[in-house]
Write a protein that holds these residues in place. Sequence first.
Motif, short mmCIF file in Angstrom:
data_model
loop_
_atom_site.label_atom_id
_atom_site.label_comp_id
_atom_site.label_asym_id
_atom_site.label_seq_id
_atom_site.Cartn_x
_atom_site.Cartn_y
_atom_site.Cartn_z
N VAL A 1 -6.57 6.44 -4.14
CA VAL A 1 -6.27 7.01 -2.98
C VAL A 1 -5.07 7.13 -1.91
O VAL A 1 -4.43 8.60 -1.24
N GLY A 2 -4.64 5.93 -1.89
CA GLY A 2 -3.54 5.62 -1.04
C GLY A 2 -2.05 6.43 -2.11
O GLY A 2 -1.16 6.66 -1.87
N ALA A 3 -2.02 6.20 -3.25
CA ALA A 3 -0.91 6.29 -4.54
C ALA A 3 -0.97 7.88 -4.34
O ALA A 3 0.23 8.59 -4.21
N ALA A 4 -2.05 8.69 -4.10
CA ALA A 4 -2.08 9.80 -4.43
C ALA A 4 -1.68 10.85 -2.80
O ALA A 4 -0.79 11.67 -2.85
N VAL A 5 -1.87 10.04 -2.33
CA VAL A 5 -1.24 10.52 -0.72
C VAL A 5 0.28 10.32 -0.85
O VAL A 5 0.58 11.73 0.37
N ALA B 1 -0.15 3.59 0.37
CA ALA B 1 0.56 4.92 -0.20
C ALA B 1 2.47 4.41 0.96
O ALA B 1 3.10 4.71 0.29
N VAL B 2 2.64 3.76 1.52
CA VAL B 2 3.45 3.01 1.65
C VAL B 2 4.39 1.76 1.04
O VAL B 2 6.03 2.04 1.32
N GLY B 3 3.79 1.47 0.32
CA GLY B 3 4.58 0.14 -0.85
C GLY B 3 4.08 -0.92 0.01
O GLY B 3 4.58 -2.27 0.01
#
Length: 262
Positions: free
Chosen positions: A86-90, A152-154
């Motif tokens: 989900v985070g990567a998609a965001v 999301a931020v890596g």
Amino acid sequence: MDLLLAVLAGFTVAAVTTPVGISGAVLLLPVQLSALGMHGPAVSATNLLYNVVATPLGLRRLVRSARGHGAEMAVAVVAAVPCSIVGAAVRVTWLSDPDLFRALLAVLMFGMGLRLLIVRSRKRPEPAPNAPARGRGVLALAAGGAALFGAAVGIGGGSLLAPLLVGVSGWLTSRAAVVALSTTLTTSVVGLTAYAVFDLVGFGAAPATPDWGVGLALGVGGMAGSLVGIGLSRRLGEQPLRFLLGGLILLTGVSYLVGLVR
């Protein structure tokens, strides 16, 4: 020259962050955004690649020196898997806006760092090794949220989970580091895979695949730095590690806030 800078940067940040449960990726974002001139979701993916290379050896060393946290690690890992996707998609959709990306990261890092530095003088009792401070459900929720934002931020989920466990739940830094780095590795593997798949199918902003050369160079430096850092950490007590963790995160947040107002 860029690859040499990446190796040195990876080594330095891992040496000071791995002992407190942070992979070092949280401090490598400024290096990529400024010194290396990278941008977009590829920055997050490259950081996750760094984690995949740099984290395993340090995590193995921590696990060997801090046994008895297998159940907690399992809870965090299971929660991190779906949240990382989900985070990567965001990141490739909503957070593809660079200003929004920097602003959100700055606020969160500043708040978490400040929370760790402002602590009560009294010591809270340390829970038993196999009983998380506020229940496994709370641990799963915290690990899932950390994994979502970390992918999301890596930065990997551990960079957010460690301050929560130490500053809010009162865990010892050594105990939190094991669970946090487990979350980081899981977030990084799953998140990196998600970024690659999204780029392959054309979902969201591009490029989303990492810079493999830079990511591997950062990881090689980080792999060596993590081992050095764990060795040096044995000479420090609990309180210095706690303030080191808070200070690093706070300074990172301040650097992003300064960048936003320029």
